[in-house]
Design a protein around this motif. Structure first.
Motif, PDB file in Angstrom:
ATOM      1  N   ALA A   1      12.887  21.657  -7.341  1.00 45.57           N
ATOM      2  CA  ALA A   1      14.064  21.687  -8.200  1.00 45.57           C
ATOM      3  C   ALA A   1      15.165  22.578  -7.633  1.00 45.57           C
ATOM      4  O   ALA A   1      16.349  22.301  -7.826  1.00 45.57           O
ATOM      5  CB  ALA A   1      13.668  22.156  -9.596  1.00 45.57           C
ATOM      6  N   LEU A   2      14.785  23.639  -6.922  1.00 46.23           N
ATOM      7  CA  LEU A   2      15.800  24.528  -6.362  1.00 46.23           C
ATOM      8  C   LEU A   2      16.697  23.804  -5.354  1.00 46.23           C
ATOM      9  O   LEU A   2      17.846  24.182  -5.164  1.00 46.23           O
ATOM     10  CB  LEU A   2      15.152  25.734  -5.683  1.00 46.23           C
ATOM     11  N   ASP A   3      16.164  22.760  -4.725  1.00 43.99           N
ATOM     12  CA  ASP A   3      16.960  22.005  -3.760  1.00 43.99           C
ATOM     13  C   ASP A   3      18.096  21.235  -4.433  1.00 43.99           C
ATOM     14  O   ASP A   3      19.036  20.805  -3.764  1.00 43.99           O
ATOM     15  CB  ASP A   3      16.070  21.034  -2.978  1.00 43.99           C
ATOM     16  N   GLU A   4      17.986  21.063  -5.751  1.00 44.87           N
ATOM     17  CA  GLU A   4      19.031  20.349  -6.486  1.00 44.87           C
ATOM     18  C   GLU A   4      20.247  21.230  -6.751  1.00 44.87           C
ATOM     19  O   GLU A   4      21.313  20.737  -7.093  1.00 44.87           O
ATOM     20  CB  GLU A   4      18.479  19.843  -7.828  1.00 44.87           C
ATOM     21  N   LEU A   5      20.094  22.539  -6.594  1.00 45.14           N
ATOM     22  CA  LEU A   5      21.199  23.455  -6.874  1.00 45.14           C
ATOM     23  C   LEU A   5      22.264  23.367  -5.791  1.00 45.14           C
ATOM     24  O   LEU A   5      21.951  23.238  -4.612  1.00 45.14           O
ATOM     25  CB  LEU A   5      20.696  24.903  -6.962  1.00 45.14           C
ATOM     26  N   THR A   6      23.521  23.456  -6.213  1.00 43.16           N
ATOM     27  CA  THR A   6      24.617  23.522  -5.245  1.00 43.16           C
ATOM     28  C   THR A   6      24.625  24.902  -4.594  1.00 43.16           C
ATOM     29  O   THR A   6      23.952  25.834  -5.065  1.00 43.16           O
ATOM     30  CB  THR A   6      25.970  23.296  -5.944  1.00 43.16           C
TER      31      THR A   6
END
Length: 199
Positions: free
Chosen positions: A132-137
């Motif tokens: 999920a952290l990879d989804e952060l800008t």
């Protein structure tokens, strides 16, 4: 250090390099914060960390601010995960800046978490699996990094030179992307930081 803290207006109620005496002092004097070196005698390995955990178990109202010469993320993350409020972890380099140390002590005394920026940077450098952290800008990751350092929304806004509403939007997006729904039993800000640190 005791003299520097006293000169800066901090009321130091005791000092020791012995774990048993430390626990006795905390039990007898009930300080707002215990400032503890991770490496204490006799082995200079993890005695301070063990003492800090004992303090939190026996005296949960006492904040704990750990100091370490080196980045020891595994121990620090475990301690933070177990005791989310009133916990800090700084590298000893920060002690040279007495104002920064006093600010950290005050924040821990107020129940906040304080994490050394170098510790956060070290954690960011670890290899990790995608999630999920990879989804952060990039900006959301920047906001989350500052939150992980214990910064309030207002402090994040000042540091990034953006408006408070912009920070609130980023924080909402972070919660959504990490799947953190509103809850009476969980503190989403703390859970986001833990997800980030364990990332």
């Amino acid at each position: 250090m005791v003299r520097l803290l006293a000169d800066a207006g901090v009321d130091v109620v005791g000092e020791t390099d012995d774990i048993d005496t430390l626990l006795t002092l905390v039990g007898a004097r009930h300080p707002d914060v215990a400032l503890v070196d991770i490496r204490l005698p006799p082995t200079f390995t993890d005695e301070g960390l063990r003492a800090a955990r004992e303090i939190r178990e026996r005296h949960p109202a006492v904040g704990v601010l750990l100091l370490s010469q080196y980045v020891e993320t595994n121990s620090a993350v475990r301690a933070l995960a177990r005791h989310r409020k009133g916990f800090g972890y700084l590298l000893k380099d920060r002690v040279a800046d007495i104002d920064e140390l006093v600010e950290a002590i005050g924040r821990v005394a107020e129940g906040e978490s304080v994490l050394d920026p170098q510790v956060v940077t070290h954690l960011l450098g670890r290899p990790r699996v995608s999630g999920a952290l990879d989804e952060l800008t990039a900006r959301e990751r920047e906001v989350l990094e500052l939150i992980a350092q214990g910064r309030s929304n207002e402090a994040v806004a000042q540091r990034l030179q953006v408006g408070p509403k912009t920070v609130e939007t980023h924080v909402r997006n972070i919660f959504t992307k990490l799947g953190l729904e509103p809850s009476f039993s969980d503190h989403r800000r703390v859970l986001a930081v833990l997800a980030y640190l364990q990332g």
